[in-house]
Motif scaffolding. Structure first.
Motif, PDB file in Angstrom:
ATOM      1  N   GLU A   1       0.853  -1.206   0.122  1.00  0.00           N
ATOM      2  CA  GLU A   1      -0.024   0.130   0.068  1.00  0.00           C
ATOM      3  C   GLU A   1       0.792   1.244  -0.122  1.00  0.00           C
ATOM      4  OE1 GLU A   1      -4.153  -0.718   2.229  1.00  0.00           O
ATOM      5  OE2 GLU A   1      -2.439  -1.351   3.438  1.00  0.00           O
ATOM      6  N   ILE A   2       1.933   1.298   0.816  1.00  0.00           N
ATOM      7  CA  ILE A   2       2.933   2.525   0.742  1.00  0.00           C
ATOM      8  C   ILE A   2       3.500   2.722  -0.435  1.00  0.00           C
ATOM      9  CG2 ILE A   2       4.903   3.493   2.123  1.00  0.00           C
ATOM     10  CD1 ILE A   2       4.141   1.886   4.464  1.00  0.00           C
ATOM     11  N   ALA A   3       4.079   1.605  -0.815  1.00  0.00           N
ATOM     12  CA  ALA A   3       4.745   1.738  -2.517  1.00  0.00           C
ATOM     13  C   ALA A   3       3.824   2.024  -3.410  1.00  0.00           C
ATOM     14  CB  ALA A   3       5.361   0.264  -2.543  1.00  0.00           C
ATOM     15  N   ALA A   4       2.616   1.543  -3.573  1.00  0.00           N
ATOM     16  CA  ALA A   4       1.653   1.798  -4.492  1.00  0.00           C
ATOM     17  C   ALA A   4       1.261   3.115  -4.478  1.00  0.00           C
ATOM     18  CB  ALA A   4       0.470   0.844  -4.433  1.00  0.00           C
ATOM     19  N   SER A   5       1.199   3.939  -3.274  1.00  0.00           N
ATOM     20  CA  SER A   5       0.564   5.273  -3.045  1.00  0.00           C
ATOM     21  C   SER A   5       1.662   6.106  -3.560  1.00  0.00           C
ATOM     22  CB  SER A   5       0.427   5.468  -1.380  1.00  0.00           C
ATOM     23  OG  SER A   5      -0.507   4.588  -0.881  1.00  0.00           O
ATOM     24  N   ILE A   6       3.008   5.759  -3.440  1.00  0.00           N
ATOM     25  CA  ILE A   6       3.881   6.504  -4.168  1.00  0.00           C
ATOM     26  C   ILE A   6       3.725   6.501  -5.498  1.00  0.00           C
ATOM     27  CG2 ILE A   6       6.350   6.925  -4.232  1.00  0.00           C
ATOM     28  CD1 ILE A   6       6.636   5.561  -1.312  1.00  0.00           C
ATOM     29  N   ALA A   7       3.768   5.506  -6.171  1.00  0.00           N
ATOM     30  CA  ALA A   7       3.597   5.205  -7.504  1.00  0.00           C
ATOM     31  C   ALA A   7       2.464   5.671  -8.127  1.00  0.00           C
ATOM     32  CB  ALA A   7       3.560   3.599  -7.816  1.00  0.00           C
ATOM     33  N   LEU A   8       1.228   5.923  -7.414  1.00  0.00           N
ATOM     34  CA  LEU A   8       0.104   6.476  -8.004  1.00  0.00           C
ATOM     35  C   LEU A   8       0.446   7.926  -8.033  1.00  0.00           C
ATOM     36  CD1 LEU A   8      -2.798   5.655  -8.532  1.00  0.00           C
ATOM     37  CD2 LEU A   8      -3.501   6.272  -6.294  1.00  0.00           C
ATOM     38  N   LEU A   9       1.174   8.574  -7.394  1.00  0.00           N
ATOM     39  CA  LEU A   9       1.512   9.888  -7.465  1.00  0.00           C
ATOM     40  C   LEU A   9       2.394  10.301  -8.719  1.00  0.00           C
ATOM     41  CD1 LEU A   9       1.737  11.100  -3.641  1.00  0.00           C
ATOM     42  CD2 LEU A   9      -0.327  11.245  -5.216  1.00  0.00           C
ATOM     43  N   SER A  10       3.057   9.225  -9.090  1.00  0.00           N
ATOM     44  CA  SER A  10       4.169   9.304 -10.307  1.00  0.00           C
ATOM     45  C   SER A  10       3.477   9.739 -11.482  1.00  0.00           C
ATOM     46  CB  SER A  10       5.107   8.196 -10.377  1.00  0.00           C
ATOM     47  OG  SER A  10       3.980   7.154 -11.034  1.00  0.00           O
ATOM     48  N   ARG A  11       4.399  10.262 -12.263  1.00  0.00           N
ATOM     49  CA  ARG A  11       3.959  10.551 -13.817  1.00  0.00           C
ATOM     50  C   ARG A  11       4.496   9.543 -14.702  1.00  0.00           C
ATOM     51  NH1 ARG A  11       2.435  16.258 -14.286  1.00  0.00           N
ATOM     52  NH2 ARG A  11       2.752  17.125 -12.365  1.00  0.00           N
ATOM     53  N   THR A  12       4.669   8.453 -14.130  1.00  0.00           N
ATOM     54  CA  THR A  12       5.386   7.490 -15.141  1.00  0.00           C
ATOM     55  C   THR A  12       4.154   6.248 -15.543  1.00  0.00           C
ATOM     56  OG1 THR A  12       6.222   6.063 -13.412  1.00  0.00           O
ATOM     57  CG2 THR A  12       7.587   7.882 -14.349  1.00  0.00           C
ATOM     58  N   ARG A  13       4.738   5.198 -16.235  1.00  0.00           N
ATOM     59  CA  ARG A  13       3.658   4.122 -16.265  1.00  0.00           C
ATOM     60  C   ARG A  13       3.375   3.385 -14.951  1.00  0.00           C
ATOM     61  NH1 ARG A  13       4.083   0.180 -21.056  1.00  0.00           N
ATOM     62  NH2 ARG A  13       1.957  -0.405 -19.744  1.00  0.00           N
ATOM     63  N   LEU A  14       4.274   3.614 -13.809  1.00  0.00           N
ATOM     64  CA  LEU A  14       3.986   3.229 -12.793  1.00  0.00           C
ATOM     65  C   LEU A  14       2.821   3.352 -12.033  1.00  0.00           C
ATOM     66  CD1 LEU A  14       7.279   3.286 -10.774  1.00  0.00           C
ATOM     67  CD2 LEU A  14       6.306   1.322 -11.731  1.00  0.00           C
ATOM     68  N   ARG A  15       2.025   4.653 -12.330  1.00  0.00           N
ATOM     69  CA  ARG A  15       0.724   5.113 -11.945  1.00  0.00           C
ATOM     70  C   ARG A  15      -0.273   4.154 -12.362  1.00  0.00           C
ATOM     71  NH1 ARG A  15      -1.341  11.032 -13.842  1.00  0.00           N
ATOM     72  NH2 ARG A  15       0.225  11.631 -12.661  1.00  0.00           N
ATOM     73  N   TRP A  16      -0.296   3.610 -13.793  1.00  0.00           N
ATOM     74  CA  TRP A  16      -1.342   2.838 -14.254  1.00  0.00           C
ATOM     75  C   TRP A  16      -1.184   1.408 -13.566  1.00  0.00           C
ATOM     76  CZ3 TRP A  16      -1.873  -1.908 -16.085  1.00  0.00           C
ATOM     77  CH2 TRP A  16      -3.018  -1.994 -16.934  1.00  0.00           C
ATOM     78  N   TRP A  17       0.007   0.747 -13.330  1.00  0.00           N
ATOM     79  CA  TRP A  17       0.203  -0.340 -12.462  1.00  0.00           C
ATOM     80  C   TRP A  17      -0.332  -0.399 -11.224  1.00  0.00           C
ATOM     81  CZ3 TRP A  17       0.489  -4.525 -15.043  1.00  0.00           C
ATOM     82  CH2 TRP A  17       0.971  -4.896 -16.230  1.00  0.00           C
ATOM     83  N   ALA A  18       0.036   0.815 -10.640  1.00  0.00           N
ATOM     84  CA  ALA A  18      -0.335   1.202  -9.081  1.00  0.00           C
ATOM     85  C   ALA A  18      -2.086   1.285  -9.260  1.00  0.00           C
ATOM     86  CB  ALA A  18       0.231   2.636  -8.569  1.00  0.00           C
ATOM     87  N   GLY A  19      -2.526   2.082  -9.732  1.00  0.00           N
ATOM     88  CA  GLY A  19      -3.920   2.221  -9.669  1.00  0.00           C
ATOM     89  C   GLY A  19      -4.719   0.766 -10.003  1.00  0.00           C
ATOM     90  N   VAL A  20      -4.269   0.068 -11.042  1.00  0.00           N
ATOM     91  CA  VAL A  20      -5.104  -1.202 -11.288  1.00  0.00           C
ATOM     92  C   VAL A  20      -4.807  -2.025 -10.179  1.00  0.00           C
ATOM     93  CG1 VAL A  20      -4.840  -3.236 -12.874  1.00  0.00           C
ATOM     94  CG2 VAL A  20      -5.030  -0.888 -13.965  1.00  0.00           C
ATOM     95  N   ALA A  21      -3.428  -2.078  -9.758  1.00  0.00           N
ATOM     96  CA  ALA A  21      -3.370  -3.008  -8.498  1.00  0.00           C
ATOM     97  C   ALA A  21      -3.942  -2.362  -7.321  1.00  0.00           C
ATOM     98  CB  ALA A  21      -1.661  -3.068  -8.060  1.00  0.00           C
ATOM     99  N   LEU A  22      -4.073  -1.202  -6.885  1.00  0.00           N
ATOM    100  CA  LEU A  22      -4.680  -0.794  -5.851  1.00  0.00           C
ATOM    101  C   LEU A  22      -6.432  -1.195  -5.908  1.00  0.00           C
ATOM    102  CD1 LEU A  22      -3.155   2.450  -5.027  1.00  0.00           C
ATOM    103  CD2 LEU A  22      -3.271   0.625  -3.589  1.00  0.00           C
ATOM    104  N   ALA A  23      -6.882  -1.197  -7.130  1.00  0.00           N
ATOM    105  CA  ALA A  23      -8.253  -1.406  -7.396  1.00  0.00           C
ATOM    106  C   ALA A  23      -8.511  -3.089  -7.253  1.00  0.00           C
ATOM    107  CB  ALA A  23      -8.779  -1.013  -8.798  1.00  0.00           C
ATOM    108  N   LEU A  24      -7.627  -3.768  -7.644  1.00  0.00           N
ATOM    109  CA  LEU A  24      -7.690  -5.225  -7.275  1.00  0.00           C
ATOM    110  C   LEU A  24      -7.489  -5.533  -5.602  1.00  0.00           C
ATOM    111  CD1 LEU A  24      -5.609  -6.600 -10.462  1.00  0.00           C
ATOM    112  CD2 LEU A  24      -8.146  -7.045  -9.715  1.00  0.00           C
ATOM    113  N   TYR A  25      -6.806  -4.714  -5.257  1.00  0.00           N
ATOM    114  CA  TYR A  25      -6.275  -4.935  -3.692  1.00  0.00           C
ATOM    115  C   TYR A  25      -7.606  -4.647  -2.933  1.00  0.00           C
ATOM    116  CZ  TYR A  25      -4.849  -3.926   0.962  1.00  0.00           C
ATOM    117  OH  TYR A  25      -4.587  -4.186   2.448  1.00  0.00           O
ATOM    118  N   ALA A  26      -8.307  -3.551  -3.368  1.00  0.00           N
ATOM    119  CA  ALA A  26      -9.537  -3.087  -2.580  1.00  0.00           C
ATOM    120  C   ALA A  26     -10.665  -3.985  -2.739  1.00  0.00           C
ATOM    121  CB  ALA A  26      -9.943  -1.587  -2.987  1.00  0.00           C
ATOM    122  N   LEU A  27     -10.635  -4.572  -3.800  1.00  0.00           N
ATOM    123  CA  LEU A  27     -11.624  -6.020  -4.215  1.00  0.00           C
ATOM    124  C   LEU A  27     -11.238  -6.908  -3.227  1.00  0.00           C
ATOM    125  CD1 LEU A  27     -13.820  -6.902  -5.760  1.00  0.00           C
ATOM    126  CD2 LEU A  27     -12.164  -7.662  -7.554  1.00  0.00           C
TER     127      LEU A  27
END
Length: 129
Positions: A45-71
């Motif tokens: 959650e901490i790593a994905a939060s940081i990646a969600l704020l990035s301007r790289t492709r990591l944002r996409w991966w972080a958001g999708v992973a966080l959505a799956l995690y929330a599920l």
């Protein structure tokens, strides 16, 4: 919205690392190595939060992973509500549980929206982020 989500998930991640024993109370019995899973998800959650704020492709991966995690954590939220488990700072009120369970799909959507994985319901407009 990305900043709010990142703050929300970062705070949850810190809680996973600081009070895993408390979160064990709401972890379904079928989760193997529950304490280790709680610690690992806190780091995630901490790593994905940081990646969600990035301007790289990591944002996409972080958001999708966080959505799956929330599920995936929805069963813990259901257990918390249905078994009436008391937790410090959260308590055991349907004033908490009902909105929490009802808003889970919105949290999933927000993760996907902030990642740029969906633009529904604002198809074609990107300024909403």
């Amino acid at each position: 919205m990305r900043w709010v989500l990142a703050a929300f998930f970062a705070a949850a991640g810190i809680a996973h690392l600081r009070i895993p024993e408390t979160l064990l109370l709401i972890t379904p019995a079928w989760v193997p190595f529950a304490r280790e899973v709680i610690i690992a998800t806190g780091v995630f959650e901490i790593a994905a939060s940081i990646a969600l704020l990035s301007r790289t492709r990591l944002r996409w991966w972080a958001g999708v992973a966080l959505a799956l995690y929330a599920l995936c954590v929805w069963p813990a939220n259901v257990k918390h509500a249905m078994e009436g488990i008391e937790m410090p700072l959260i308590g055991n009120s349907w004033w908490y549980h009902a909105p929490r369970l009802a808003l889970q799909p919105m949290i999933i959507w927000a993760c996907l929206f902030c990642a740029g994985a969906t633009d529904w319901p604002w198809r074609g407009t990107r300024s909403a982020r």
